[in-house]
Design a protein around this motif. Structure first.
Motif, PDB file in Angstrom:
ATOM      1  N   GLU A   1      34.704  37.523  30.775  1.00 27.74           N
ATOM      2  CA  GLU A   1      35.523  37.899  31.827  1.00 27.74           C
ATOM      3  C   GLU A   1      35.424  37.103  32.957  1.00 27.74           C
ATOM      4  N   ALA A   2      34.584  36.137  33.039  1.00 29.70           N
ATOM      5  CA  ALA A   2      34.271  35.126  34.165  1.00 29.70           C
ATOM      6  C   ALA A   2      34.183  33.736  33.907  1.00 29.70           C
ATOM      7  N   LEU A   3      34.757  33.031  34.785  1.00 27.38           N
ATOM      8  CA  LEU A   3      34.473  31.625  34.998  1.00 27.38           C
ATOM      9  C   LEU A   3      33.708  31.381  36.288  1.00 27.38           C
ATOM     10  N   GLU A   4      33.155  30.251  36.185  1.00 22.22           N
ATOM     11  CA  GLU A   4      32.389  29.874  37.394  1.00 22.22           C
ATOM     12  C   GLU A   4      32.395  28.290  37.780  1.00 22.22           C
TER      13      GLU A   4
ATOM     14  N   ALA B   1      35.262  25.588  30.421  1.00 25.40           N
ATOM     15  CA  ALA B   1      36.655  26.042  30.383  1.00 25.40           C
ATOM     16  C   ALA B   1      37.630  24.712  30.571  1.00 25.40           C
ATOM     17  N   GLY B   2      37.186  23.951  31.714  1.00 21.20           N
ATOM     18  CA  GLY B   2      38.062  22.758  31.882  1.00 21.20           C
ATOM     19  C   GLY B   2      37.266  22.064  33.308  1.00 21.20           C
ATOM     20  N   ILE B   3      37.922  21.127  33.738  1.00 17.08           N
ATOM     21  CA  ILE B   3      37.625  20.288  34.765  1.00 17.08           C
ATOM     22  C   ILE B   3      39.017  20.170  35.806  1.00 17.08           C
TER      23      ILE B   3
ATOM     24  N   GLN C   1      43.840  29.479  35.910  1.00 18.16           N
ATOM     25  CA  GLN C   1      45.131  29.047  36.568  1.00 18.16           C
ATOM     26  C   GLN C   1      44.955  29.007  38.159  1.00 18.16           C
ATOM     27  N   ALA C   2      44.144  29.977  38.584  1.00 15.14           N
ATOM     28  CA  ALA C   2      43.927  29.951  40.123  1.00 15.14           C
ATOM     29  C   ALA C   2      43.034  28.693  40.644  1.00 15.14           C
ATOM     30  N   ILE C   3      42.025  28.246  39.856  1.00 20.02           N
ATOM     31  CA  ILE C   3      41.304  27.449  39.838  1.00 20.02           C
ATOM     32  C   ILE C   3      41.962  25.931  39.849  1.00 20.02           C
ATOM     33  N   SER C   4      42.636  25.983  38.971  1.00 18.40           N
ATOM     34  CA  SER C   4      43.235  24.695  38.477  1.00 18.40           C
ATOM     35  C   SER C   4      44.327  24.355  39.619  1.00 18.40           C
ATOM     36  N   GLN C   5      45.090  25.396  40.156  1.00 17.97           N
ATOM     37  CA  GLN C   5      46.265  25.040  41.006  1.00 17.97           C
ATOM     38  C   GLN C   5      45.492  25.190  42.513  1.00 17.97           C
TER      39      GLN C   5
ATOM     40  N   ALA D   1      41.734  37.276  30.679  1.00 17.32           N
ATOM     41  CA  ALA D   1      40.949  37.112  32.137  1.00 17.32           C
ATOM     42  C   ALA D   1      40.632  35.711  32.472  1.00 17.32           C
ATOM     43  N   GLN D   2      40.169  35.159  31.492  1.00 17.66           N
ATOM     44  CA  GLN D   2      39.632  33.697  31.807  1.00 17.66           C
ATOM     45  C   GLN D   2      40.640  32.766  32.222  1.00 17.66           C
TER      46      GLN D   2
END
Length: 413
Positions: free
Chosen positions: A153-156, A187-189, A134-138, A128-129
């Motif tokens: 289940e969630a990233l912000e 999760a990342g930057i 992928q959607a955020i980083s792209q 889920a993360q």
């Protein structure tokens, strides 16, 4: 004394076991003496010769030693992607005064201007993360994005400016307030990439457009699974290192004993999206009972350039909007078809699609695309001057989300 003798022998052995794959003859073993942007100097027994890089597919170094190494998983902790698509793993990153210093998992430290960074993935994520990451980083963004793990289940994401990265935290300017975010919670930057990102550093400083992108010479893969997109490559006679200049302008040094392969095939590729098709067919979507001028051009195959900051795309791709077909004449000298296909609906709903590739009306490759987020790889032999046909057919008479992307589909010598 023992070390001074063993190391040169090990380096010599690595080069003696280099497998060379040219475009005009079967693979063979030889010793590589020197490498430049235009040629590779080799020794076969007592015979010295040079091969133009445009006539090479790849060099594979020390295959027995490299076979025990595994590549970097796509969903991996401590992984960096640069704006030109180069990816590598690190054990630590520090960022200060606009420069990031990476300690690679294996290899010497690497300094990268912050303007060349596209994203850092800091944790291995669950399914889920990973989908959200992928959607955020792209995505396109007008600021740096700090991506927090809120739950299983969630990233912000938070928009702001990254000013510093230490061994423990990230300093983040969020609306004028400085936040110290622990790396363990992220999760990342995703770094802001300007519209001109991906060009070489000199062009980027002048604000020139993406047409000034440095030409790709080779894709270099080291024994750690890191992938480097090089616009320049060199190894002088007697040197124990390969020197690279990446497409984004970053210099990289790779010790010979860390080399796995150099893929020169980008110089011997012809992207189908750059060719004029012999024929193009599309299936209309609206049964209106009247002819609408230009309606057929809205569907079927069209050029879709996926080359964006941080993307691994090497050239223009083909995208099918709905069912359709396209045909090409295979240019002389090209012997393989390579690339990948995937379902790429604009929303969450989609209709499975069947992709068929025919050579002179004989089925060469076929797959039913029934899930999103999966790449189906294509690498198959073709016949020069043959007629190649690509067909996409949705599984339903009333399809939805039937968009198929053919990534970097190309003829290879």
């Amino acid at each position: 004394m023992g070390i001074s003798v063993v190391l040169p022998i090990a380096i010599w052995a690595a080069f003696a076991q280099t497998q060379i794959t040219p475009t005009d003859r079967p693979p063979f073993l030889a010793e590589v003496l020197a490498i430049s942007d235009t040629s590779v100097e080799i020794a076969e027994g007592n015979k010295l010769s040079q091969i133009a890089t445009g006539k090479l597919r790849r060099l594979e170094f020390s295959r027995a030693a490299a076979s025990s190494d595994t590549g970097v998983a796509e969903n991996a902790a401590h992984q960096t992607t640069l704006i030109d698509g180069s990816t590598f793993q690190f054990s630590q990153v520090l960022l200060n005064d606009g420069t990031a210093e990476f300690q690679l998992t294996a290899g010497p430290p690497l300094e990268v201007p912050a303007t060349s960074l596209h994203r850092l993935q800091l944790q291995q994520l669950n399914e889920a993360q990973w989908t959200q990451w992928q959607a955020i980083s792209q995505s396109r963004t007008a600021a740096d994005l700090l991506v927090l793990i809120r739950s299983a289940e969630a990233l912000e994401k938070l928009e702001g400016v990254i000013s510093k990265i230490s061994a423990e935290s990230v300093s983040f300017d969020f609306g004028g307030q400085i936040i110290e975010a622990p790396l363990a919670k992220l999760a990342g930057i995703r770094f802001f990439s300007s519209p001109t990102a991906g060009v070489n550093s000199a062009s980027d400083a002048r604000g020139e457009d993406e047409n000034m992108r440095a030409k790709l010479i080779a894709i270099v893969v080291d024994r750690g699974g890191n992938r480097w997109l090089a616009s320049s490559i060199g190894r002088a006679r007697g040197s124990s290192n390969i020197e690279l200049q990446l497409q984004c302008g970053v210099p990289v040094t790779i010790p010979l004993e860390r080399m796995r392969e150099i893929d020169f095939s980008s110089g011997s590729m012809q992207f189908l999206a750059e060719l004029e098709p012999l024929a193009r067919e599309s299936t209309g979507r609206f049964e209106l009972g009247v002819e609408i001028a230009g309606a057929t051009s809205l569907f079927g195959a069209r050029v879709s350039d996926q080359r964006r900051p941080g993307a691994m795309s090497l050239g223009p791709s083909l995208e099918f909007l709905g069912s359709g077909a396209v045909e090409y004449r295979i240019p002389a000298g090209f012997k393989r078809l390579a690339g990948a296909v995937e379902l790429r609906p604009s929303g969450s709903r989609f209709t499975p699609c069947r992709v068929t590739i025919k050579l002179e009306n004989q089925v060469l490759w076929q797959e039913r695309l029934s899930e999103v987020g999966k790449l189906w790889q294509i690498d198959t032999e073709i016949i020069p001057d043959g007629r190649l046909r690509i067909e996409v057919q949705a599984d339903s008479p009333t399809p939805v989300g039937d968009v198929v992307l053919c990534h970097d589909l190309c003829f290879v010598k």
